[in-house]
Design an enzyme around this catalytic site. Sequence first.
Site, PDB file in Angstrom:
ATOM      1  N   SER A   2      22.572  24.051  35.850  1.00 45.07           N
ATOM      2  CA  SER A   2      23.893  23.515  36.186  1.00 45.07           C
ATOM      3  C   SER A   2      24.997  24.297  35.527  1.00 45.07           C
ATOM      4  O   SER A   2      24.888  24.695  34.363  1.00 45.07           O
ATOM      5  CB  SER A   2      24.015  22.067  35.717  1.00 45.07           C
ATOM      6  OG  SER A   2      23.477  21.223  36.679  1.00 45.07           O
TER       7      SER A   2
ATOM      8  N   GLN B 142      17.152  21.645  36.625  1.00 43.22           N
ATOM      9  CA  GLN B 142      17.842  21.106  35.458  1.00 43.22           C
ATOM     10  C   GLN B 142      18.053  22.193  34.401  1.00 43.22           C
ATOM     11  O   GLN B 142      17.114  22.909  34.040  1.00 43.22           O
ATOM     12  CB  GLN B 142      17.057  19.932  34.859  1.00 43.22           C
ATOM     13  CG  GLN B 142      17.527  18.581  35.368  1.00 43.22           C
ATOM     14  CD  GLN B 142      17.514  18.455  36.869  1.00 43.22           C
ATOM     15  OE1 GLN B 142      16.573  18.850  37.510  1.00 43.22           O
ATOM     16  NE2 GLN B 142      18.581  17.908  37.443  1.00 43.22           N
TER      17      GLN B 142
ATOM     18  N   HIS C 270      30.104  18.263  35.265  1.00 42.87           N
ATOM     19  CA  HIS C 270      29.109  17.321  34.743  1.00 42.87           C
ATOM     20  C   HIS C 270      28.422  17.852  33.486  1.00 42.87           C
ATOM     21  O   HIS C 270      27.642  17.119  32.862  1.00 42.87           O
ATOM     22  CB  HIS C 270      28.103  16.918  35.835  1.00 42.87           C
ATOM     23  CG  HIS C 270      26.995  17.881  36.094  1.00 42.87           C
ATOM     24  ND1 HIS C 270      27.019  18.818  37.102  1.00 42.87           N
ATOM     25  CD2 HIS C 270      25.807  18.047  35.473  1.00 42.87           C
ATOM     26  CE1 HIS C 270      25.893  19.504  37.087  1.00 42.87           C
ATOM     27  NE2 HIS C 270      25.141  19.054  36.115  1.00 42.87           N
TER      28      HIS C 270
HETATM   29  N1  ARG Z   1      22.232  18.793  37.683  1.00 41.09           N
HETATM   30  C1  ARG Z   1      21.350  19.824  37.238  1.00 41.09           C
HETATM   31  C2  ARG Z   1      21.749  20.308  35.849  1.00 41.09           C
HETATM   32  O1  ARG Z   1      22.489  19.619  35.180  1.00 41.09           O
HETATM   33  C3  ARG Z   1      21.212  20.927  38.241  1.00 41.09           C
HETATM   34  C4  ARG Z   1      20.346  20.498  39.321  1.00 41.09           C
HETATM   35  C5  ARG Z   1      20.202  21.486  40.396  1.00 41.09           C
HETATM   36  N2  ARG Z   1      19.171  20.960  41.206  1.00 41.09           N
HETATM   37  C6  ARG Z   1      18.729  21.539  42.314  1.00 41.09           C
HETATM   38  N3  ARG Z   1      17.714  20.991  42.898  1.00 41.09           N
HETATM   39  N4  ARG Z   1      19.301  22.586  42.810  1.00 41.09           N
HETATM   40  O2  ARG Z   1      21.249  21.285  35.342  1.00 41.09           O
END
Ligand code: ARG
Length: 258
Positions: free
Chosen positions: A207, A204, A71
């Site tokens: 990831s 955020q 992603h």
């Molecule tokens: N989707 C997020 C990113 O793009 C990572 C999120 C991780 N969230 C969590 N609560 N562990 O950075």
Amino acid sequence: MSILGAIKRFAAVGAVVLAAVSLQPTTASAAPQPVVGGTRAVQGEFPFMVRLSMGCGGSLYSPTVVLTAAHCVSGSGNNTSITATAGVVDLQSSSAIKVKSTKVLRAPGYNGSGKDWALIKLAAPINQPTLKIATNTTYNTGTFTVAGWGAAIEDGAQQRYMLKASVPFISDATCRAAGGAYSDLIAGEEICAGYAEGGTDTCQGDSGGPMFRKDNAGEYIQVGIVSWGIGCAQAGNPGVYTEVSTFASAIASAAATL
Ligand code: ARG
């Protein structure tokens, strides 16, 4: 000046001072810094950590290949737009190693749920230790380390200094029981971690970074890739990570094509 004005002004100056202090390198009494609920990583502690310019983390799979999340990338093919920064906890350090990408390989069949892994081929090798990946489920349990330059609080700013934290394994059944999006957990492709009471989590911008632990030989081994969660560090809402062992052979064959 009104009293309220003076208080506001003082508060603003105070905030600037605090912000400046929080940007300083770690001092003797490294206060817990909110990855959320984490502390500063020490220079050289996790030499396989990579920061990617699109705002994600990654790990050195080999000197010329970074493992990250699907992603975090838009697809597969030649791609010279990503810069990988490595070798430092401080992204602004003059000793930071910066290398451009040449190619991206997103997990075959990635459609937004599960299979959240991708590889980035680098234009030149990064001469730092790599992180081996789990090839079976042996280490998909216990306490894991997570690290990155993502937000230190939900909706917070990206970090200049790498933060780290420990999070315990959560079973697929317990993770599913969190409800909502967690009910759709893909048990064979995702692994959850965190505390029931929250407080510590990736967030955020983390990831694509690794979730890892030590193996029986005392070496770090990657078991997860930061993928998603509802908010960050919320009670009852664990972090969800790509289950690396499931994809180990696919990752190895993909890397061999780069
Ligand atoms: N989707 C997020 C990113 O793009 C990572 C999120 C991780 N969230 C969590 N609560 N562990 O950075």
